[in-house]
Design a protein around this motif. Sequence first.
Motif, short mmCIF file in Angstrom:
data_model
loop_
_atom_site.label_atom_id
_atom_site.label_comp_id
_atom_site.label_asym_id
_atom_site.label_seq_id
_atom_site.Cartn_x
_atom_site.Cartn_y
_atom_site.Cartn_z
N TYR A 29 2.10 -7.27 -2.50
CA TYR A 29 0.75 -7.82 -2.41
C TYR A 29 0.76 -9.32 -2.73
CZ TYR A 29 -1.99 -3.47 -1.95
OH TYR A 29 -2.57 -2.31 -1.49
N LEU A 75 -5.80 -4.01 -8.39
CA LEU A 75 -4.73 -3.47 -9.22
C LEU A 75 -4.84 -3.97 -10.66
CD1 LEU A 75 -1.44 -3.45 -7.08
CD2 LEU A 75 -2.44 -1.53 -8.31
N ASP A 85 -6.85 -0.46 -11.95
CA ASP A 85 -5.78 0.54 -11.95
C ASP A 85 -5.45 0.98 -13.38
OD1 ASP A 85 -3.12 1.79 -11.85
OD2 ASP A 85 -3.15 1.18 -9.76
N ALA A 104 4.43 -2.63 -5.50
CA ALA A 104 3.14 -2.89 -4.86
C ALA A 104 2.66 -4.31 -5.20
CB ALA A 104 2.11 -1.86 -5.30
N ARG A 153 0.83 -1.21 0.00
CA ARG A 153 0.00 0.00 0.00
C ARG A 153 0.86 1.26 0.00
NH1 ARG A 153 -1.89 3.90 3.01
NH2 ARG A 153 -0.52 3.30 4.74
N LYS A 179 2.36 1.85 -3.38
CA LYS A 179 1.36 2.30 -4.34
C LYS A 179 0.95 3.74 -4.09
CE LYS A 179 -1.72 2.35 -7.53
NZ LYS A 179 -1.25 2.60 -8.92
N ASN A 199 3.67 5.56 -6.01
CA ASN A 199 3.01 5.12 -7.25
C ASN A 199 3.86 4.08 -7.98
OD1 ASN A 199 0.79 5.10 -8.99
ND2 ASN A 199 1.73 6.58 -10.38
N ASN A 200 4.42 3.18 -7.19
CA ASN A 200 5.30 2.15 -7.73
C ASN A 200 4.52 0.84 -7.83
OD1 ASN A 200 7.27 0.16 -8.19
ND2 ASN A 200 8.83 1.30 -7.06
N ASN A 201 3.90 0.63 -9.00
CA ASN A 201 3.05 -0.56 -9.17
C ASN A 201 3.83 -1.85 -9.08
OD1 ASN A 201 0.79 0.96 -9.41
ND2 ASN A 201 0.42 0.56 -11.57
#
Length: 329
Positions: free
Chosen positions: A270, A288, A292, A266, A254, A257, A261-263
């Motif tokens: 997760y 996501l 997303d 994340a 979390r 993200k 904003n680092n997918n």
Amino acid sequence: MSSLRLYPVSLTISAILMTVIFTGCQSQPSSQSINQSQPLLTDNVKVTSEKPTSEFSRVKAKAEAGDKEAQYDLADMYFRGVGVEKNYQTAVKWFLVSAQQNYEYAQEMMAMVYYSGYGVPQDYGKAKQWLDLLISKNNPKAQNLLATMYTYGQGVEQDNHKALTLFRQAANQGYKEAQFNLGLAYEKGRGVEQDYEQAFHWYYEAARQSFPPAVSKVMLLKQSHSLKEPLLDNQSVEILAMEGDAKAQTELARIFKLTENNNAMAIFWYQKAAEQGYMEAQYHLGLLYHQDDTQPHDYTKAKYWYDRACQNGHEPACQQLAILKTLKK
């Protein structure tokens, strides 16, 4: 004999090459001076029993037309045996042609093949020529590898101080292998006064990038040495996540993200938690992949993780799964 292990550069084919550490340079050679001592690749280089694919043929045509990126790609295909029979010697010849056009990735590979002896006789001197050229461009992989050579006296006089300087230069650029190696230098007092606080700091920076050896070191130092500086809240979360705590892994995902904003990171964390059956992570992983808009949607993966969370009793996941099933594929 020392059991300490330094970590080298990461390249596309790092699974095949042993990565190492680079150090400081003396006079900077130009690509011209390096080229004069090495033969050029001719257009009629062939590989016995090669079975080219259409992709291989396309890349080779571009390479022969002088495209330096295609020359690198062709070399990589020969090196790994993708679409053609593996041939290290031919790979090196194409890496060289690309490197002579100042393509930095190819220059990295020329350093690595001479360092490791793939396709050419091992030659630390020639490896260092390429490394010096790369270091003049502030290349962190080269800094890390040359530092390794100074650490072990490979083709240069052993010098821990030069190694430390180069490790630091690469580490300050965020290069995780160098961050690990700098932490190791502080932990062992190699080229610098032993300092567990600094060792922990650099191991921690590398561990944040999910570098497994650094994660292990963070755990070890945390258990065996009382550190003067208290851990920050996020550091505590990260360390718990590294230890395998699913709730901390979900919280860390979390944080990556929402604050960075680092997918990629994340999803990484997760998934670590989701694979342990933690339904909140499964649900957010589904979100996501489903909703997303900062990345391509993947409804198959979204449905999979919603379903896992729903089976664990997560009502919002069951609702999202029902919605997703109504979408046209």
